[in-house]
Every structure is written in C-alpha cells, then in structure tokens.
Design a protein around this motif. Structure first.
Motif, PDB file in Angstrom:
ATOM      1  N   UNK A 112       0.843  -1.203   0.000  1.00  0.00           N
ATOM      2  CA  UNK A 112       0.000   0.000   0.000  1.00  0.00           C
ATOM      3  C   UNK A 112       0.878   1.254   0.000  1.00  0.00           C
ATOM      4  N   UNK A 113       1.896   1.261   0.838  1.00  0.00           N
ATOM      5  CA  UNK A 113       2.791   2.425   0.911  1.00  0.00           C
ATOM      6  C   UNK A 113       3.559   2.624  -0.397  1.00  0.00           C
ATOM      7  N   UNK A 114       4.105   1.544  -0.957  1.00  0.00           N
ATOM      8  CA  UNK A 114       4.863   1.652  -2.209  1.00  0.00           C
ATOM      9  C   UNK A 114       3.957   2.099  -3.353  1.00  0.00           C
ATOM     10  N   UNK A 115       2.763   1.529  -3.428  1.00  0.00           N
ATOM     11  CA  UNK A 115       1.813   1.910  -4.476  1.00  0.00           C
ATOM     12  C   UNK A 115       1.438   3.383  -4.356  1.00  0.00           C
ATOM     13  N   UNK A 116       1.195   3.816  -3.138  1.00  0.00           N
ATOM     14  CA  UNK A 116       0.822   5.211  -2.908  1.00  0.00           C
ATOM     15  C   UNK A 116       1.975   6.147  -3.254  1.00  0.00           C
ATOM     16  N   UNK A 117       3.191   5.756  -2.908  1.00  0.00           N
ATOM     17  CA  UNK A 117       4.356   6.566  -3.279  1.00  0.00           C
ATOM     18  C   UNK A 117       4.456   6.671  -4.799  1.00  0.00           C
ATOM     19  N   UNK A 118       4.231   5.566  -5.489  1.00  0.00           N
ATOM     20  CA  UNK A 118       4.225   5.601  -6.954  1.00  0.00           C
ATOM     21  C   UNK A 118       3.171   6.552  -7.481  1.00  0.00           C
ATOM     22  N   UNK A 119       1.974   6.490  -6.897  1.00  0.00           N
ATOM     23  CA  UNK A 119       0.911   7.410  -7.293  1.00  0.00           C
ATOM     24  C   UNK A 119       1.293   8.866  -7.059  1.00  0.00           C
ATOM     25  N   UNK A 120       1.920   9.139  -5.930  1.00  0.00           N
ATOM     26  CA  UNK A 120       2.351  10.511  -5.619  1.00  0.00           C
ATOM     27  C   UNK A 120       3.404  10.979  -6.628  1.00  0.00           C
ATOM     28  N   UNK A 121       4.342  10.104  -6.968  1.00  0.00           N
ATOM     29  CA  UNK A 121       5.358  10.467  -7.968  1.00  0.00           C
ATOM     30  C   UNK A 121       4.672  10.814  -9.286  1.00  0.00           C
ATOM     31  N   UNK A 122       3.698  10.000  -9.693  1.00  0.00           N
ATOM     32  CA  UNK A 122       2.959  10.271 -10.927  1.00  0.00           C
ATOM     33  C   UNK A 122       2.214  11.589 -10.877  1.00  0.00           C
ATOM     34  N   UNK A 123       1.604  11.877  -9.748  1.00  0.00           N
ATOM     35  CA  UNK A 123       0.888  13.152  -9.574  1.00  0.00           C
ATOM     36  C   UNK A 123       1.864  14.323  -9.712  1.00  0.00           C
ATOM     37  N   UNK A 124       3.042  14.198  -9.089  1.00  0.00           N
ATOM     38  CA  UNK A 124       4.041  15.271  -9.147  1.00  0.00           C
ATOM     39  C   UNK A 124       4.589  15.441 -10.563  1.00  0.00           C
ATOM     40  N   UNK A 125       4.847  14.339 -11.250  1.00  0.00           N
ATOM     41  CA  UNK A 125       5.320  14.414 -12.640  1.00  0.00           C
ATOM     42  C   UNK A 125       4.278  15.116 -13.501  1.00  0.00           C
ATOM     43  N   UNK A 126       3.030  14.731 -13.320  1.00  0.00           N
ATOM     44  CA  UNK A 126       1.937  15.341 -14.085  1.00  0.00           C
ATOM     45  C   UNK A 126       1.811  16.832 -13.763  1.00  0.00           C
ATOM     46  N   UNK A 127       1.946  17.185 -12.487  1.00  0.00           N
ATOM     47  CA  UNK A 127       1.871  18.599 -12.088  1.00  0.00           C
ATOM     48  C   UNK A 127       3.008  19.402 -12.712  1.00  0.00           C
TER      49      UNK A 127
END
Length: 167
Positions: A112-127
């Motif tokens: 869950x933590x690793x998946x969420x970190x991946x999601x956050x990285x994607x959000x930041x890249x998109x931003x």
C-alpha cells in the motif's frame, strides 16, 4: 476529444494493472495460489526474502503506480493534491483488500505504501508537465501522447510476455 483518449488509455492501464495485481497475470482462477495473509508492519512479511528486504518488489510496485498518479491528476476536473493522493491510496487499499477477500495474494501494508508513493510520484510528474505546458489544451495533448505511448508499450510487453509463456 483529447480527454476521451486519455480516459480510454486509463481504462486500458487500469485493466492491465488489475490483471497484474489481482490475477497475477493468469487467465484462470485455478492457477492462482490460495493465500490469505495480512501484514500490517511496514517492511516485514512478504518483502523479506531469505532474511533480507526485497527492494525489487517494492520498486516494482512504485513504478507500476506512477501512471496511476498521472491519470488521476490529468483526469481530475478540479486539481486538488490531497484528494489526488487520497485517490491513489484508496485504489491501492482496494487492490490489497480484494486480494485478501479473494485469498489470492498477500495483503501487505508495504505494498500500500509503495503503491501510494508511486501514485504521488505520478501526480508530481503530471503537475510538473502541467506547469511547463501552461495552457490546459497543450497539457492534455502532451499527457495524452505520453500516456498513449506508455500504454501501448505496456500492452506490447504484456503481449510479448504472453507469447513467451505460450512457447
């Protein structure tokens, strides 16, 4: 029109991600192991192999969820960082819960933590891409091209994997 393409790419990505996480790239439920375990201690349990931390599995989870963050941010009607992060975390929790309910995998807080970190990285890249592009229409075009290429590449890799397993 461009957001429609993006939405289609998201559906393709989501189906592939579900097939990988929930169905372990199998086409038959009989092939799945019937494992029901729950680990609520980060960096313990299923990520420990031969007494050592299996960082490879954690990294794979992070990488697999980076596109999710991109899609969440790009498809959001109103951009809100905390809601986007919550969406990535909730999707990860849903996958882990589904594995537990169906007894088809190890439910692990580290995932869950690793998946969420991946999601956050994607959000930041998109931003960051959003900030560079400036205008919304240019941003959607760039994200559509990137996610289209990425999605087609993943579909190609899955096809190669399936072909390799059949021969």
């Amino acid at each position: 029109m461009k957001k429609n393409f993006l939405a289609v790419m998201f559906v393709v990505y989501f189906l592939i991600l579900t097939w990988i996480i929930v169905f372990k790239m199998s086409f038959s439920l009989e092939e799945l192991g019937h494992i029901r375990s729950l680990n609520l201690i980060p960096l313990k349990g299923s990520v420990i192999v031969n007494g050592k931390l299996d960082a490879g599995e954690i990294l794979q989870n992070v990488i697999a969820f980076i596109p999710l963050g991109v899609f969440i941010r790009a498809l959001a009607e109103k951009r809100n960082l905390s809601r986007e992060i919550a969406a990535a975390a909730l999707i990860s929790i849903a996958y882990e819960t589904l594995q537990f309910i169906l007894a088809i995998g190890r439910t692990d807080i580290t995932d869950v933590l690793a998946n969420t970190i991946g999601g956050i990285i994607g959000i930041m890249v998109c931003a960051a891409i959003e900030k560079i592009c400036g205008r919304e229409d240019r941003f959607i075009l760039v994200i559509s091209i990137c996610t289209g290429i990425g999605t087609f590449a993943v579909v190609g890799l899955v096809a190669l994997l399936l072909l390799a397993n059949n021969f």
